[in-house]
Motif scaffolding. Structure first.
Motif, PDB file in Angstrom:
ATOM      1  N   GLY A  22       0.782  -1.231   0.000  1.00 52.37           N
ATOM      2  CA  GLY A  22       0.000   0.000   0.000  1.00 52.37           C
ATOM      3  C   GLY A  22       0.811   1.276   0.000  1.00 52.37           C
ATOM      4  N   GLN A  23       2.128   1.179   0.010  1.00 46.96           N
ATOM      5  CA  GLN A  23       3.009   2.352   0.029  1.00 46.96           C
ATOM      6  C   GLN A  23       3.765   2.433  -1.302  1.00 46.96           C
ATOM      7  OE1 GLN A  23       3.101   4.553   2.622  1.00 46.96           O
ATOM      8  NE2 GLN A  23       1.425   3.292   3.412  1.00 46.96           N
ATOM      9  N   PRO A  24       4.084   3.646  -1.746  1.00 46.44           N
ATOM     10  CA  PRO A  24       4.852   3.771  -2.990  1.00 46.44           C
ATOM     11  C   PRO A  24       6.204   3.061  -2.875  1.00 46.44           C
ATOM     12  CG  PRO A  24       3.990   5.899  -2.292  1.00 46.44           C
ATOM     13  CD  PRO A  24       3.738   4.943  -1.168  1.00 46.44           C
ATOM     14  N   GLU A  25       6.523   2.294  -3.895  1.00 45.42           N
ATOM     15  CA  GLU A  25       7.819   1.590  -3.946  1.00 45.42           C
ATOM     16  C   GLU A  25       8.832   2.498  -4.611  1.00 45.42           C
ATOM     17  OE1 GLU A  25      10.024  -0.581  -2.859  1.00 45.42           O
ATOM     18  OE2 GLU A  25       9.125  -2.416  -3.630  1.00 45.42           O
ATOM     19  N   ARG A  26      10.022   2.539  -4.072  1.00 44.14           N
ATOM     20  CA  ARG A  26      11.098   3.334  -4.661  1.00 44.14           C
ATOM     21  C   ARG A  26      12.046   2.376  -5.390  1.00 44.14           C
ATOM     22  NH1 ARG A  26      11.897   8.514  -3.327  1.00 44.14           N
ATOM     23  NH2 ARG A  26      14.152   8.288  -3.500  1.00 44.14           N
ATOM     24  N   PHE A  27      12.473   2.804  -6.576  1.00 46.40           N
ATOM     25  CA  PHE A  27      13.365   1.981  -7.393  1.00 46.40           C
ATOM     26  C   PHE A  27      14.718   2.654  -7.549  1.00 46.40           C
ATOM     27  CE2 PHE A  27       9.422  -0.019  -8.279  1.00 46.40           C
ATOM     28  CZ  PHE A  27       9.725  -1.304  -8.694  1.00 46.40           C
ATOM     29  N   ALA A  28      15.739   1.854  -7.827  1.00 44.15           N
ATOM     30  CA  ALA A  28      17.092   2.348  -8.054  1.00 44.15           C
ATOM     31  C   ALA A  28      17.674   1.656  -9.285  1.00 44.15           C
ATOM     32  CB  ALA A  28      17.971   2.067  -6.837  1.00 44.15           C
ATOM     33  N   ILE A  29      18.640   2.300  -9.884  1.00 43.28           N
ATOM     34  CA  ILE A  29      19.301   1.755 -11.076  1.00 43.28           C
ATOM     35  C   ILE A  29      20.441   0.834 -10.640  1.00 43.28           C
ATOM     36  CG2 ILE A  29      20.607   2.335 -13.162  1.00 43.28           C
ATOM     37  CD1 ILE A  29      17.623   3.149 -13.238  1.00 43.28           C
ATOM     38  N   GLN A  30      20.478  -0.359 -11.223  1.00 40.55           N
ATOM     39  CA  GLN A  30      21.579  -1.291 -10.975  1.00 40.55           C
ATOM     40  C   GLN A  30      22.712  -1.073 -11.963  1.00 40.55           C
ATOM     41  OE1 GLN A  30      18.684  -4.655 -11.126  1.00 40.55           O
ATOM     42  NE2 GLN A  30      20.002  -5.518  -9.535  1.00 40.55           N
ATOM     43  N   SER A  31      22.336  -0.871 -13.232  1.00 39.06           N
ATOM     44  CA  SER A  31      23.350  -0.642 -14.263  1.00 39.06           C
ATOM     45  C   SER A  31      22.716   0.042 -15.466  1.00 39.06           C
ATOM     46  CB  SER A  31      23.985  -1.971 -14.704  1.00 39.06           C
ATOM     47  OG  SER A  31      23.014  -2.794 -15.318  1.00 39.06           O
ATOM     48  N   CYS A  32      23.550   0.689 -16.249  1.00 37.88           N
ATOM     49  CA  CYS A  32      23.114   1.334 -17.492  1.00 37.88           C
ATOM     50  C   CYS A  32      24.278   1.255 -18.461  1.00 37.88           C
ATOM     51  CB  CYS A  32      22.720   2.786 -17.227  1.00 37.88           C
ATOM     52  SG  CYS A  32      22.192   3.665 -18.714  1.00 37.88           S
ATOM     53  N   GLU A  33      24.094   0.480 -19.536  1.00 36.93           N
ATOM     54  CA  GLU A  33      25.173   0.284 -20.513  1.00 36.93           C
ATOM     55  C   GLU A  33      24.651   0.488 -21.925  1.00 36.93           C
ATOM     56  OE1 GLU A  33      26.744  -3.625 -19.972  1.00 36.93           O
ATOM     57  OE2 GLU A  33      27.304  -3.268 -17.885  1.00 36.93           O
ATOM     58  N   LEU A  34      25.474   1.059 -22.756  1.00 43.72           N
ATOM     59  CA  LEU A  34      25.141   1.220 -24.161  1.00 43.72           C
ATOM     60  C   LEU A  34      25.323  -0.126 -24.858  1.00 43.72           C
ATOM     61  CD1 LEU A  34      24.287   3.474 -26.141  1.00 43.72           C
ATOM     62  CD2 LEU A  34      26.710   3.803 -26.658  1.00 43.72           C
ATOM     63  N   GLY A  38      25.144   0.552 -30.206  1.00 45.92           N
ATOM     64  CA  GLY A  38      24.983   1.947 -29.816  1.00 45.92           C
ATOM     65  C   GLY A  38      23.590   2.501 -30.025  1.00 45.92           C
ATOM     66  N   ASP A  39      22.585   1.635 -30.145  1.00 45.07           N
ATOM     67  CA  ASP A  39      21.229   2.106 -30.420  1.00 45.07           C
ATOM     68  C   ASP A  39      20.305   2.083 -29.201  1.00 45.07           C
ATOM     69  OD1 ASP A  39      21.397  -0.647 -30.467  1.00 45.07           O
ATOM     70  OD2 ASP A  39      20.254  -0.902 -32.308  1.00 45.07           O
ATOM     71  N   TYR A  40      20.709   1.430 -28.128  1.00 48.16           N
ATOM     72  CA  TYR A  40      19.883   1.346 -26.918  1.00 48.16           C
ATOM     73  C   TYR A  40      20.754   1.489 -25.675  1.00 48.16           C
ATOM     74  CZ  TYR A  40      16.160  -0.656 -29.797  1.00 48.16           C
ATOM     75  OH  TYR A  40      15.194  -0.861 -30.752  1.00 48.16           O
ATOM     76  N   TRP A  41      20.162   2.052 -24.638  1.00 45.69           N
ATOM     77  CA  TRP A  41      20.723   1.961 -23.300  1.00 45.69           C
ATOM     78  C   TRP A  41      20.047   0.777 -22.649  1.00 45.69           C
ATOM     79  CZ3 TRP A  41      24.908   4.464 -22.079  1.00 45.69           C
ATOM     80  CH2 TRP A  41      25.186   5.696 -22.691  1.00 45.69           C
ATOM     81  N   ALA A  42      20.821  -0.196 -22.174  1.00 36.71           N
ATOM     82  CA  ALA A  42      20.277  -1.347 -21.438  1.00 36.71           C
ATOM     83  C   ALA A  42      20.322  -0.971 -19.960  1.00 36.71           C
ATOM     84  CB  ALA A  42      21.092  -2.596 -21.708  1.00 36.71           C
ATOM     85  N   VAL A  43      19.141  -0.722 -19.391  1.00 32.37           N
ATOM     86  CA  VAL A  43      19.042  -0.237 -18.020  1.00 32.37           C
ATOM     87  C   VAL A  43      18.430  -1.327 -17.149  1.00 32.37           C
ATOM     88  CG1 VAL A  43      18.097   1.561 -16.514  1.00 32.37           C
ATOM     89  CG2 VAL A  43      18.700   2.109 -18.893  1.00 32.37           C
ATOM     90  N   CYS A  44      19.140  -1.701 -16.094  1.00 36.01           N
ATOM     91  CA  CYS A  44      18.629  -2.662 -15.118  1.00 36.01           C
ATOM     92  C   CYS A  44      18.259  -1.892 -13.851  1.00 36.01           C
ATOM     93  CB  CYS A  44      19.680  -3.723 -14.791  1.00 36.01           C
ATOM     94  SG  CYS A  44      20.120  -4.739 -16.207  1.00 36.01           S
ATOM     95  N   VAL A  61      11.510  -9.844  -9.834  1.00 37.47           N
ATOM     96  CA  VAL A  61      12.033 -10.744 -10.858  1.00 37.47           C
ATOM     97  C   VAL A  61      11.135 -10.684 -12.087  1.00 37.47           C
ATOM     98  CG1 VAL A  61      13.129 -12.299  -9.217  1.00 37.47           C
ATOM     99  CG2 VAL A  61      10.775 -12.729  -9.915  1.00 37.47           C
ATOM    100  N   GLY A  62      11.648 -11.178 -13.190  1.00 32.91           N
ATOM    101  CA  GLY A  62      10.854 -11.238 -14.416  1.00 32.91           C
ATOM    102  C   GLY A  62      11.374 -10.348 -15.525  1.00 32.91           C
ATOM    103  N   VAL A  63      12.218  -9.386 -15.192  1.00 32.08           N
ATOM    104  CA  VAL A  63      12.741  -8.459 -16.198  1.00 32.08           C
ATOM    105  C   VAL A  63      14.252  -8.571 -16.234  1.00 32.08           C
ATOM    106  CG1 VAL A  63      12.982  -6.029 -16.847  1.00 32.08           C
ATOM    107  CG2 VAL A  63      10.804  -6.871 -15.944  1.00 32.08           C
ATOM    108  N   SER A  64      14.793  -8.767 -17.436  1.00 32.16           N
ATOM    109  CA  SER A  64      16.243  -8.800 -17.620  1.00 32.16           C
ATOM    110  C   SER A  64      16.786  -7.377 -17.668  1.00 32.16           C
ATOM    111  CB  SER A  64      16.578  -9.553 -18.902  1.00 32.16           C
ATOM    112  OG  SER A  64      17.957  -9.657 -19.085  1.00 32.16           O
ATOM    113  N   ALA A  65      16.123  -6.530 -18.466  1.00 32.17           N
ATOM    114  CA  ALA A  65      16.541  -5.129 -18.597  1.00 32.17           C
ATOM    115  C   ALA A  65      15.462  -4.356 -19.339  1.00 32.17           C
ATOM    116  CB  ALA A  65      17.862  -5.026 -19.349  1.00 32.17           C
ATOM    117  N   HIS A  66      15.588  -3.046 -19.277  1.00 30.60           N
ATOM    118  CA  HIS A  66      14.752  -2.152 -20.079  1.00 30.60           C
ATOM    119  C   HIS A  66      15.667  -1.557 -21.137  1.00 30.60           C
ATOM    120  CE1 HIS A  66      11.532  -2.470 -17.137  1.00 30.60           C
ATOM    121  NE2 HIS A  66      12.424  -2.227 -16.200  1.00 30.60           N
TER     122      HIS A  66
END
Length: 196
Positions: A22-34, A38-44, A61-66
């Motif tokens: 019931g409370q807002p979840e806060r997220f953090a970045i694990q990694s960000c790589e090109l 060079g066409d996408y940033w892979a953000v975990c 769980v369930g997501v490899s990256a955005h």
């Protein structure tokens, strides 16, 4: 081109509205790589409690990256059943195919008797069936993602069955395969299914 900070901000904004207990979840970045092209940033990303505090019970769980397109900012989510590299390779291969199909075909003909004998033995079929598989109308054995066909090609090569991956306008008659053909018996089973 989007900076890595802009890509990370887009991914974090995507998580806005996620609730935990019931409370807002806060997220953090694990990694960000090109990516390699060079066409996408892979953000975990994941919950702050997991990323910053190591609290595994709060790991999503369930997501490899955005994947964030470096030009448009459009986001694609890669499920954790794929690696980012495989997901992108499939995407690039489909783009290269431009509406055509990938097929696995024999890399030998009816004049190669030893190869025909080997194919008959490996598939447990008759010579007329082997001859039929090598005629022009039946040469499209398997179809699917290029990456899967190349894996089957390697497996069949270990059985001394020479094949090649081609792009054709239509895969009529070819047997469709997927990830289930990751070992030799499954590859041979798919090829036997083509006999049906």
């Amino acid at each position: 081109m989007l900076s890595p900070q802009q890509a990370c901000s887009l991914v974090l904004a995507m998580h806005d509205g996620t609730l935990r207990d019931g409370q807002p979840e806060r997220f953090a970045i694990q990694s960000c790589e090109l990516t390699a092209h060079g066409d996408y940033w892979a953000v975990c990303s994941n919950s702050e409690d997991y990323v910053l505090r190591g609290m595994t019970q709060y790991c999503y769980v369930g997501v490899s990256a955005h994947l964030v397109n470096v030009h448009s900012g459009e986001i694609e989510t890669v499920a954790n059943c794929f690696s980012v590299e495989d997901y992108l390779q499939d995407k690039y291969d489909l783009r290269a195919a431009a509406g055509q199909c990938y097929v696995l075909t024999p890399a030998f003909g009816r004049d190669d008797k030893p190869a025909m004998i080997n194919l008959r033995r490996k598939l447990g079929c008759s010579y007329p069936e082997v001859i039929r598989m090598l005629c022009a109308e039946q040469r499209h054995w398997l179809t699917g993602l290029r990456r899967h066909l190349e894996a089957v090609q390697r497996l069949l090569g270990q059985q001394n069955i020479a094949t090649q991956v081609e792009m054709v306008p239509e895969a009529a008659g070819a047997f469709a395969i997927g990830v289930e053909t990751w070992y030799q018996d499954a590859a041979l089973k798919a090829l036997r299914a083509r006999l049906q």
